[in-house]
Design a protein around this motif. Structure first.
Motif, PDB file in Angstrom:
ATOM      1  N   UNK A  97      45.498  45.613  33.640  1.00  0.00           N
ATOM      2  CA  UNK A  97      44.501  46.678  33.740  1.00  0.00           C
ATOM      3  C   UNK A  97      45.169  47.952  33.227  1.00  0.00           C
ATOM      4  N   UNK A  98      44.547  48.605  32.267  1.00  0.00           N
ATOM      5  CA  UNK A  98      45.156  49.781  31.645  1.00  0.00           C
ATOM      6  C   UNK A  98      44.580  51.100  32.137  1.00  0.00           C
ATOM      7  N   UNK A  99      43.329  51.080  32.606  1.00  0.00           N
ATOM      8  CA  UNK A  99      42.683  52.324  33.021  1.00  0.00           C
ATOM      9  C   UNK A  99      41.543  52.024  33.979  1.00  0.00           C
TER      10      UNK A  99
ATOM     11  N   UNK B 247      32.457  51.433  39.429  1.00  0.00           N
ATOM     12  CA  UNK B 247      33.822  51.565  38.941  1.00  0.00           C
ATOM     13  C   UNK B 247      33.917  50.902  37.574  1.00  0.00           C
ATOM     14  N   UNK B 248      34.637  51.519  36.650  1.00  0.00           N
ATOM     15  CA  UNK B 248      34.867  50.921  35.332  1.00  0.00           C
ATOM     16  C   UNK B 248      36.352  50.615  35.172  1.00  0.00           C
ATOM     17  N   UNK B 249      36.641  49.531  34.450  1.00  0.00           N
ATOM     18  CA  UNK B 249      38.029  49.138  34.206  1.00  0.00           C
ATOM     19  C   UNK B 249      38.204  48.713  32.759  1.00  0.00           C
ATOM     20  N   UNK B 250      39.381  48.982  32.213  1.00  0.00           N
ATOM     21  CA  UNK B 250      39.724  48.514  30.870  1.00  0.00           C
ATOM     22  C   UNK B 250      41.006  47.706  30.949  1.00  0.00           C
ATOM     23  N   UNK B 251      41.214  46.870  29.922  1.00  0.00           N
ATOM     24  CA  UNK B 251      42.318  45.922  30.010  1.00  0.00           C
ATOM     25  C   UNK B 251      42.921  45.617  28.645  1.00  0.00           C
TER      26      UNK B 251
ATOM     27  N   UNK C 284      31.517  45.253  28.463  1.00  0.00           N
ATOM     28  CA  UNK C 284      31.357  45.962  27.196  1.00  0.00           C
ATOM     29  C   UNK C 284      32.330  45.346  26.193  1.00  0.00           C
ATOM     30  N   UNK C 285      31.781  44.680  25.190  1.00  0.00           N
ATOM     31  CA  UNK C 285      32.585  43.961  24.214  1.00  0.00           C
ATOM     32  C   UNK C 285      32.424  44.552  22.821  1.00  0.00           C
ATOM     33  N   UNK C 286      33.478  44.470  22.037  1.00  0.00           N
ATOM     34  CA  UNK C 286      33.439  44.989  20.676  1.00  0.00           C
ATOM     35  C   UNK C 286      34.818  45.349  20.163  1.00  0.00           C
ATOM     36  N   UNK C 287      35.708  45.741  21.072  1.00  0.00           N
ATOM     37  CA  UNK C 287      37.074  46.044  20.662  1.00  0.00           C
ATOM     38  C   UNK C 287      37.818  44.751  20.334  1.00  0.00           C
ATOM     39  N   UNK C 288      38.698  44.825  19.354  1.00  0.00           N
ATOM     40  CA  UNK C 288      39.513  43.665  18.982  1.00  0.00           C
ATOM     41  C   UNK C 288      40.970  43.850  19.373  1.00  0.00           C
ATOM     42  N   UNK C 289      41.285  45.007  19.945  1.00  0.00           N
ATOM     43  CA  UNK C 289      42.640  45.301  20.400  1.00  0.00           C
ATOM     44  C   UNK C 289      42.564  45.736  21.862  1.00  0.00           C
ATOM     45  N   UNK C 290      43.714  45.900  22.483  1.00  0.00           N
ATOM     46  CA  UNK C 290      43.762  46.338  23.878  1.00  0.00           C
ATOM     47  C   UNK C 290      43.008  47.651  24.057  1.00  0.00           C
ATOM     48  N   UNK C 291      42.282  47.764  25.159  1.00  0.00           N
ATOM     49  CA  UNK C 291      41.613  49.020  25.508  1.00  0.00           C
ATOM     50  C   UNK C 291      42.570  49.801  26.397  1.00  0.00           C
ATOM     51  N   UNK C 292      43.023  50.955  25.928  1.00  0.00           N
ATOM     52  CA  UNK C 292      44.107  51.686  26.590  1.00  0.00           C
ATOM     53  C   UNK C 292      43.634  52.753  27.565  1.00  0.00           C
ATOM     54  N   UNK C 293      42.401  53.202  27.403  1.00  0.00           N
ATOM     55  CA  UNK C 293      41.903  54.281  28.255  1.00  0.00           C
ATOM     56  C   UNK C 293      40.384  54.265  28.257  1.00  0.00           C
TER      57      UNK C 293
ATOM     58  N   UNK D 174      27.492  60.684  33.925  1.00  0.00           N
ATOM     59  CA  UNK D 174      27.566  59.275  34.284  1.00  0.00           C
ATOM     60  C   UNK D 174      26.760  58.335  33.417  1.00  0.00           C
ATOM     61  N   UNK D 175      26.207  58.817  32.300  1.00  0.00           N
ATOM     62  CA  UNK D 175      25.348  57.978  31.456  1.00  0.00           C
ATOM     63  C   UNK D 175      26.115  57.279  30.335  1.00  0.00           C
ATOM     64  N   UNK D 176      27.261  57.834  29.969  1.00  0.00           N
ATOM     65  CA  UNK D 176      28.054  57.289  28.874  1.00  0.00           C
ATOM     66  C   UNK D 176      29.447  56.920  29.360  1.00  0.00           C
ATOM     67  N   UNK D 177      30.069  56.056  28.574  1.00  0.00           N
ATOM     68  CA  UNK D 177      31.448  55.653  28.814  1.00  0.00           C
ATOM     69  C   UNK D 177      32.167  55.720  27.474  1.00  0.00           C
ATOM     70  N   UNK D 178      33.345  56.318  27.444  1.00  0.00           N
ATOM     71  CA  UNK D 178      34.149  56.364  26.223  1.00  0.00           C
ATOM     72  C   UNK D 178      35.382  55.492  26.417  1.00  0.00           C
ATOM     73  N   UNK D 179      35.812  54.847  25.340  1.00  0.00           N
ATOM     74  CA  UNK D 179      36.983  53.980  25.426  1.00  0.00           C
ATOM     75  C   UNK D 179      37.914  54.216  24.246  1.00  0.00           C
ATOM     76  N   UNK D 180      39.209  53.989  24.497  1.00  0.00           N
ATOM     77  CA  UNK D 180      40.240  54.161  23.475  1.00  0.00           C
ATOM     78  C   UNK D 180      40.885  52.820  23.184  1.00  0.00           C
ATOM     79  N   UNK D 181      40.857  52.429  21.914  1.00  0.00           N
ATOM     80  CA  UNK D 181      41.467  51.169  21.487  1.00  0.00           C
ATOM     81  C   UNK D 181      41.934  51.334  20.047  1.00  0.00           C
ATOM     82  N   UNK D 182      41.558  50.408  19.162  1.00  0.00           N
ATOM     83  CA  UNK D 182      41.862  50.599  17.750  1.00  0.00           C
ATOM     84  C   UNK D 182      41.022  51.728  17.168  1.00  0.00           C
ATOM     85  N   UNK D 183      39.969  52.100  17.886  1.00  0.00           N
ATOM     86  CA  UNK D 183      39.170  53.271  17.555  1.00  0.00           C
ATOM     87  C   UNK D 183      38.689  53.891  18.864  1.00  0.00           C
TER      88      UNK D 183
END
Length: 235
Positions: free
Chosen positions: A106-108, A119-123, A142-151, A158-167
């Motif tokens: 779990x990264x974030x 609660x939201x979690x990334x891995x 939430x699927x679409x990233x091809x690399x680890x989700x770091x944050x 509370x309506x949106x979620x942002x994620x950090x990965x290869x983009x």
């Protein structure tokens, strides 16, 4: 008499928080006086700010703690581990629950800004999951990233979620679908943060910090240079 503003007052409290490396911490947003720390010793320790004595040491995690969050009321602490499990400690009732669903570190973690039930979690397994902490399983993936989700980060409403990965990706929380992807970074994105009052999102990589307008979905600023891996960011 010394002029007003001529004297600087500072204090520092240094103490050994864990028996091995401290990997994460979370300061309570309600009081600003409660601190939670997680470490490679598989423990989560609770502290009163300005005091060097641990109030509570929480056990139950069988692998090192990678990230943690105190919820808004400071009544629960949530921790993500290297094994992919999520532990939720109720500090008042002294109860522990476990959420299973990720296959790697779990990264974030993010607590929903308007409801303590979500609660939201990334891995490292490339997935983001939304949980209702009253249940055992996740409610959206939430699927679409091809690399680890770091944050990850919730928008203030509370309506949106942002994620950090290869983009950097912006998600519709309820629909579970990507709204847009921000691809201006030349390398992996390590951190994302929403502005608390404006429709702005910041994302950081190893050498660049980008600022995005969330009304036009366009970049409005960029800070180039060594940003020390871009692992910490605040707005």
């Amino acid at each position: 008499m010394a002029a007003v503003g001529s004297t600087k007052i500072s204090w520092r409290l240094e103490f050994e928080a864990h028996t091995s490396r401290v990997s994460c911490l979370s300061l309570g947003k309600s009081s600003g006086r409660l601190l939670a720390t997680g470490g490679e010793d598989c423990r989560v320790n609770i502290w009163a700010v300005s005091k060097a004595n641990c109030i509570m040491s929480l056990t139950g995690s069988k692998s090192p703690v990678e990230c943690l969050q105190l919820n808004a009321s400071e009544e629960q602490v949530v921790a993500g581990s290297q094994s992919g499990s999520i532990k939720i400690w109720d500090l008042e009732a002294a109860k522990l629950r476990t959420l299973m669903g990720h296959k790697a570190n779990i990264t974030s973690l993010g607590c929903h800004p308007l409801s303590e039930n979500f609660l939201a979690s990334s891995s490292m397994d490339t997935n983001i999951k939304l949980w209702d902490v009253r249940r055992k399983g996740y409610i959206l993936r939430y699927q679409g990233h091809t690399d680890a989700v770091r944050s990850l980060a919730f928008s203030p409403d509370g309506k949106w979620l942002a994620s950090a990965s290869d983009d950097c990706t912006l998600w519709d929380l309820g629909a579970g679908k990507a709204i847009t992807e921000f691809k201006a970074h030349s390398g992996a994105v390590n951190i994302v943060k929403f502005h608390p009052n404006e429709y702005l999102l910041a994302s950081g990589s190893a050498d660049t910090i980008k600022l995005w307008d969330l009304e036009k979905f366009s970049m409005v600023g960029s800070l180039e240079g060594d940003t020390s891996a871009g692992r910490g960011l605040s707005l």
